[in-house]
Motif scaffolding. Structure first.
Motif, PDB file in Angstrom:
ATOM      1  N   LEU A   1       0.857  -1.145  -0.159  1.00  0.00           N
ATOM      2  CA  LEU A   1       0.064   0.077   0.097  1.00  0.00           C
ATOM      3  C   LEU A   1       0.850   1.227  -0.097  1.00  0.00           C
ATOM      4  CD1 LEU A   1      -2.619  -1.051   2.539  1.00  0.00           C
ATOM      5  CD2 LEU A   1      -2.683  -1.157   0.126  1.00  0.00           C
ATOM      6  N   VAL A   2       0.831   1.890  -0.955  1.00  0.00           N
ATOM      7  CA  VAL A   2       1.583   3.090  -1.131  1.00  0.00           C
ATOM      8  C   VAL A   2       0.579   4.409  -0.524  1.00  0.00           C
ATOM      9  CG1 VAL A   2       2.635   4.993  -2.900  1.00  0.00           C
ATOM     10  CG2 VAL A   2       2.642   2.480  -3.348  1.00  0.00           C
ATOM     11  N   PRO A   3       1.330   5.324  -0.026  1.00  0.00           N
ATOM     12  CA  PRO A   3       0.479   6.422   0.662  1.00  0.00           C
ATOM     13  C   PRO A   3      -0.457   7.112  -0.294  1.00  0.00           C
ATOM     14  CG  PRO A   3       2.824   6.572   1.544  1.00  0.00           C
ATOM     15  CD  PRO A   3       2.825   5.621   0.673  1.00  0.00           C
ATOM     16  N   LYS A   4      -1.559   7.405   0.263  1.00  0.00           N
ATOM     17  CA  LYS A   4      -2.653   8.021  -0.726  1.00  0.00           C
ATOM     18  C   LYS A   4      -3.218   6.993  -1.554  1.00  0.00           C
ATOM     19  CE  LYS A   4      -1.112  12.923  -0.336  1.00  0.00           C
ATOM     20  NZ  LYS A   4      -0.697  14.010  -1.067  1.00  0.00           N
ATOM     21  N   PHE A   5      -3.110   5.601  -1.255  1.00  0.00           N
ATOM     22  CA  PHE A   5      -3.904   4.492  -2.080  1.00  0.00           C
ATOM     23  C   PHE A   5      -5.166   4.546  -2.109  1.00  0.00           C
ATOM     24  CE2 PHE A   5      -3.750   2.769   2.025  1.00  0.00           C
ATOM     25  CZ  PHE A   5      -5.087   1.942   1.855  1.00  0.00           C
ATOM     26  N   SER A   6      -5.750   3.965  -3.095  1.00  0.00           N
ATOM     27  CA  SER A   6      -7.496   4.275  -3.251  1.00  0.00           C
ATOM     28  C   SER A   6      -7.652   2.934  -2.629  1.00  0.00           C
ATOM     29  CB  SER A   6      -7.674   4.005  -4.780  1.00  0.00           C
ATOM     30  OG  SER A   6      -9.242   3.529  -4.839  1.00  0.00           O
ATOM     31  N   MET A   7      -8.751   3.298  -1.412  1.00  0.00           N
ATOM     32  CA  MET A   7      -9.422   2.364  -0.702  1.00  0.00           C
ATOM     33  C   MET A   7     -10.409   1.423  -1.612  1.00  0.00           C
ATOM     34  SD  MET A   7      -9.541   1.558   2.862  1.00  0.00           S
ATOM     35  CE  MET A   7      -9.391   3.167   3.732  1.00  0.00           C
ATOM     36  N   LEU A   8     -10.894   2.077  -2.271  1.00  0.00           N
ATOM     37  CA  LEU A   8     -12.013   1.379  -3.388  1.00  0.00           C
ATOM     38  C   LEU A   8     -11.095   0.254  -3.972  1.00  0.00           C
ATOM     39  CD1 LEU A   8     -14.593   0.871  -4.597  1.00  0.00           C
ATOM     40  CD2 LEU A   8     -13.854   2.651  -6.223  1.00  0.00           C
ATOM     41  N   THR A   9      -9.878   0.611  -4.723  1.00  0.00           N
ATOM     42  CA  THR A   9      -9.095  -0.511  -5.343  1.00  0.00           C
ATOM     43  C   THR A   9      -8.731  -1.482  -4.498  1.00  0.00           C
ATOM     44  OG1 THR A   9      -8.361   1.422  -6.905  1.00  0.00           O
ATOM     45  CG2 THR A   9      -6.987  -0.704  -6.670  1.00  0.00           C
ATOM     46  N   LEU A  10      -8.158  -1.111  -3.273  1.00  0.00           N
ATOM     47  CA  LEU A  10      -7.807  -2.257  -2.453  1.00  0.00           C
ATOM     48  C   LEU A  10      -9.191  -3.425  -1.966  1.00  0.00           C
ATOM     49  CD1 LEU A  10      -5.951  -3.682  -0.302  1.00  0.00           C
ATOM     50  CD2 LEU A  10      -6.640  -2.036   1.445  1.00  0.00           C
ATOM     51  N   PHE A  11     -10.176  -2.691  -1.665  1.00  0.00           N
ATOM     52  CA  PHE A  11     -11.232  -3.622  -1.160  1.00  0.00           C
ATOM     53  C   PHE A  11     -11.754  -4.341  -2.523  1.00  0.00           C
ATOM     54  CE2 PHE A  11     -12.879  -0.473   2.357  1.00  0.00           C
ATOM     55  CZ  PHE A  11     -11.764  -1.064   3.174  1.00  0.00           C
ATOM     56  N   CYS A  12     -11.784  -3.700  -3.781  1.00  0.00           N
ATOM     57  CA  CYS A  12     -12.298  -4.430  -4.871  1.00  0.00           C
ATOM     58  C   CYS A  12     -11.312  -5.619  -5.358  1.00  0.00           C
ATOM     59  CB  CYS A  12     -12.484  -3.475  -6.032  1.00  0.00           C
ATOM     60  SG  CYS A  12     -13.883  -2.408  -5.930  1.00  0.00           S
ATOM     61  N   MET A  13     -10.027  -5.463  -4.953  1.00  0.00           N
ATOM     62  CA  MET A  13      -9.037  -6.399  -5.018  1.00  0.00           C
ATOM     63  C   MET A  13      -9.080  -7.620  -4.257  1.00  0.00           C
ATOM     64  SD  MET A  13      -4.966  -6.404  -5.241  1.00  0.00           S
ATOM     65  CE  MET A  13      -5.071  -5.945  -3.312  1.00  0.00           C
ATOM     66  N   LEU A  14      -9.546  -7.466  -2.963  1.00  0.00           N
ATOM     67  CA  LEU A  14      -9.539  -8.363  -1.859  1.00  0.00           C
ATOM     68  C   LEU A  14     -10.874  -9.058  -1.807  1.00  0.00           C
ATOM     69  CD1 LEU A  14      -7.615  -6.544   1.088  1.00  0.00           C
ATOM     70  CD2 LEU A  14      -6.488  -8.121  -0.776  1.00  0.00           C
ATOM     71  N   GLU A  15     -11.856  -8.472  -2.074  1.00  0.00           N
ATOM     72  CA  GLU A  15     -13.171  -9.287  -1.807  1.00  0.00           C
ATOM     73  C   GLU A  15     -13.361 -10.491  -2.529  1.00  0.00           C
ATOM     74  OE1 GLU A  15     -16.075  -8.192   0.878  1.00  0.00           O
ATOM     75  OE2 GLU A  15     -13.848  -7.905   1.350  1.00  0.00           O
ATOM     76  N   PRO A  16     -13.044 -10.427  -3.935  1.00  0.00           N
ATOM     77  CA  PRO A  16     -13.258 -11.664  -4.810  1.00  0.00           C
ATOM     78  C   PRO A  16     -12.314 -13.006  -4.311  1.00  0.00           C
ATOM     79  CG  PRO A  16     -12.973  -9.690  -5.976  1.00  0.00           C
ATOM     80  CD  PRO A  16     -12.682  -9.244  -4.677  1.00  0.00           C
ATOM     81  N   LEU A  17     -11.386 -12.460  -3.594  1.00  0.00           N
ATOM     82  CA  LEU A  17     -10.403 -13.635  -2.983  1.00  0.00           C
ATOM     83  C   LEU A  17     -11.085 -14.028  -1.490  1.00  0.00           C
ATOM     84  CD1 LEU A  17      -6.722 -11.838  -3.251  1.00  0.00           C
ATOM     85  CD2 LEU A  17      -8.295 -13.334  -4.921  1.00  0.00           C
ATOM     86  N   ARG A  18     -11.563 -12.946  -0.929  1.00  0.00           N
ATOM     87  CA  ARG A  18     -12.218 -13.458   0.330  1.00  0.00           C
ATOM     88  C   ARG A  18     -13.554 -14.193   0.084  1.00  0.00           C
ATOM     89  NH1 ARG A  18     -16.710 -12.151   3.117  1.00  0.00           N
ATOM     90  NH2 ARG A  18     -17.357 -10.686   1.613  1.00  0.00           N
ATOM     91  N   VAL A  19     -14.288 -14.007  -0.939  1.00  0.00           N
ATOM     92  CA  VAL A  19     -15.718 -14.691  -1.153  1.00  0.00           C
ATOM     93  C   VAL A  19     -14.953 -16.286  -1.719  1.00  0.00           C
ATOM     94  CG1 VAL A  19     -17.666 -14.631  -2.660  1.00  0.00           C
ATOM     95  CG2 VAL A  19     -16.826 -12.600  -1.554  1.00  0.00           C
ATOM     96  N   ALA A  20     -14.250 -16.221  -2.540  1.00  0.00           N
ATOM     97  CA  ALA A  20     -13.745 -17.388  -3.096  1.00  0.00           C
ATOM     98  C   ALA A  20     -13.425 -18.301  -2.011  1.00  0.00           C
ATOM     99  CB  ALA A  20     -12.469 -17.326  -3.972  1.00  0.00           C
TER     100      ALA A  20
END
Length: 334
Positions: A32-51
């Motif tokens: 995570l680089v400072p000022k990263f996009s929270m939306l981008t992080l969540f959209c990337m991790l949620e498919p992995l969690r649901v899988a």
């Protein structure tokens, strides 16, 4: 290949576990680089969690920062991490997530980590503006690169040797880049489909109420232009294609087969601006992206967006953005 979407009933009884790297088949390290996009992080991790809810311990993830301390996102929220970037193992799968000012705090030390992983055959990815960081480290050679559409002009100027894609994301055996935001969902669904089959990817997409798609820039443009008169759409396309050498409005009218008076009426009705004002705004927006996202000088940005006189460019730029071009350039990448 086993159909994981139907192998177990949904939801899984433990609904689902948050896995450690030792428990999961795959682990994704996320820098995570400072000022990263929270939306981008969540959209990337949620498919992995649901899988993980479909009967297998598939994915774990570890969040990283430069120094192992929490990172503040672009929305001001601080996210705790699991460790620092330097401790990422050589065989890691590392995804870089950034947004505003992607390289402002990245140093040679962090770029060295990326080169170390690449030298050991590691998997590297970047979302939103993170391809700037990967490209500066020299680990994207020979790859097609996808990134946020707003950053494309600056990226092309900074890295003309790299091929910029028009897609929401690009993936091969060792590199994966994407536009960020909700494109992260499509990127991870694609990864799930490649590794475990399309049935699981489709099932995860349904749980996220997300229809899998790979929309090109052309398709996004069609959605943005939906409902506009054909002559307006054509005019905008001509303007977008001629930002570096501005065309006279009468010439644009001739090319799209519309009278200047009628085109002005349509633009005012749909945008509240005349064609000339809209065209000027498009050119200035591109100039801002060049200045903010690359090492482009003010004179180069002016010439690249069709301004022959620097005074005219500076005056129009300040009126639109409430700062001078040189002030924007000063906040650009170091």
């Amino acid at each position: 290949m086993k159909d994981y979407a139907e192998a177990w009933p949904y939801p899984r009884p433990d609904s689902p576990p948050l896995l450690s790297p030792e428990q999961a088949e795959q682990t994704l390290d996320v820098w995570l680089v400072p000022k990263f996009s929270m939306l981008t992080l969540f959209c990337m991790l949620e498919p992995l969690r649901v899988a993980n809810r479909f009967g297998r311990n598939l994915f774990a993830w570890r969040l990283r920062s430069m120094d192992g301390k929490g990172v503040v996102a672009s929305n001001g929220v601080c996210i705790d991490v699991n460790g620092d970037l330097a401790s990422v193992p050589d065989d890691a799968h590392l995804m870089v997530v950034s947004s505003y000012e992607p390289e402002a705090e990245v140093t040679a030390r962090e770029r060295a980590v990326l080169r170390r992983l690449a030298a050991h055959g590691g998997w590297l990815g970047g979302l939103d503006t993170a391809p700037f960081i990967l490209a500066r480290a020299g680990v994207l050679e020979g790859c097609r690169v996808a990134l946020h559409w707003e950053s494309v002009p600056a990226f092309r100027r900074e890295f003309p040797q790299l091929r910029v894609s028009r897609e929401r994301f690009e993936a091969d055996a060792t590199r994966q880049t994407g536009a960020g935001g909700t494109a992260g969902i499509d990127m991870m669904l694609d990864r799930i489909a490649r590794d475990y089959g399309p049935a699981l990817a489709d099932a995860v997409g349904r749980q996220l109420v997300h229809h899998r798609h790979e929309v090109s820039t052309d398709d996004e443009r069609q959605v943005r232009y939906a409902g506009l008169p054909r002559s307006v759409v054509r005019s905008l396309a001509v303007m977008e294609a001629n930002l570096a050498q501005a065309l006279p409005i009468p010439e644009i009218c001739r090319m799209v087969g519309q009278s200047q008076r009628q085109l002005a009426r349509l633009f005012l009705a749909h945008f509240g601006e005349t064609p000339k004002q809209c065209y000027l705004g498009m050119r200035l927006d591109r100039a801002q992206r060049l200045l903010a996202g690359s090492h482009c000088r003010v004179t180069e940005a002016a010439m690249a967006t069709g301004f022959q006189q620097l005074t005219h460019f500076s005056r129009a730029y300040r009126a639109r953005f409430s700062e001078t071009p040189s002030q924007t350039a000063a906040r650009g990448p170091s």
